[in-house]
Design a protein around this motif. Structure first.
Motif: not given
Length: 245
Positions: A178, A211, A216-218, A221
């Motif tokens: 990111k 990971r 991973r994504d949540n 977030d």
């Protein structure tokens, strides 16, 4: 003077460091019909003039009292604001507001020690934050110390990391996908120390392995949500010694 009295800004008011104070005088007294700012000693708007009758000593005194009543509160307010700017402040911030703030740039000063988190340090941070994510609990990342410096080139707030480098660099690596397009992120900091280079590469591998079997994504977030915060001790410009007292 006939029908007016004047207040001249002289001495230290002509110095560059007091320009902000002079600007505040102009801005906060703007709109007063009887008051105007005129040139003085080669300086624009360094002569304050108020139009009032001055046909007697009583009227002269009344005119001076009027101009002082306008200027004094502005002086006191400006001094108070300047004192606040020179104070150390302690604030609670989200991790997101520190790592993903496009108006702020974090920097690693030359006096900062090497990045040298070993595997157990990285895993401890990942385990603690991932457990908080799974449990849907708030998480406090501890305290960091930031020293404000000047960044005239980028016109951003520039903060040297006095304390908290290990955590912030590790978290920046965790968010590398990111942050990779943000040239002001810690990912683009220059780590000239060979020890730092070794441990950064090591941390990058540890995080990638960690990971693989995670949500991973949540998880990321969650780390960017309001639930993940840290305490920030802000040290003002030219007051670095306060960080070590």
């Amino acid at each position: 003077y006939q029908n007016h009295v004047e207040l001249h800004l002289e001495g230290k008011c002509h110095n560059a460091e007091n320009q902000e104070f002079v600007n505040q005088l102009h801005q906060q007294s703007a709109g007063i019909p009887s008051l105007s700012w005129l040139p003085w000693q080669g300086k624009e708007q360094f002569r304050c003039q108020i139009d009032m009758p001055v046909n007697s000593w009583e009227e002269v005194k009344a005119a001076f009292d009027a101009i002082i009543a306008i200027i004094d509160p502005i002086i006191e307010k400006t001094k108070k604001n300047q004192n606040m700017e020179n104070q150390v402040t302690l604030e609670t911030r989200t991790l997101n507001s520190i790592l993903f703030n496009d108006k702020v740039k974090l920097s690693l000063p030359e006096y900062q020690r090497a990045y040298e988190w070993k595997k157990e340090h990285v895993i401890a941070l990942l385990d603690d934050t991932y457990e908080a994510f799974v449990s849907k609990k708030a998480y406090i990342l501890g305290t960091i110390i930031l020293h404000q410096t000047e960044d005239e080139e980028n016109k951003k707030l520039l903060y040297d990391i006095v304390d908290g480098q290990q955590r912030l660099v590790t978290l920046s690596i965790l968010f590398k996908d990111k942050l990779k397009e943000n040239e002001d992120s810690l990912l683009y900091s220059v780590f000239g120390n060979l020890k730092s280079q070794y441990y950064i590469q090591n941390t990058n591998k540890i995080i990638d392995d960690y990971r693989k079997n995670k949500d991973r994504d949540n998880y990321l977030d969650y780390l960017q949500s309001d639930k993940v915060r840290l305490t920030v001790l802000y040290i003002p410009i030219n007051q670095l010694s306060l960080a070590f007292t």
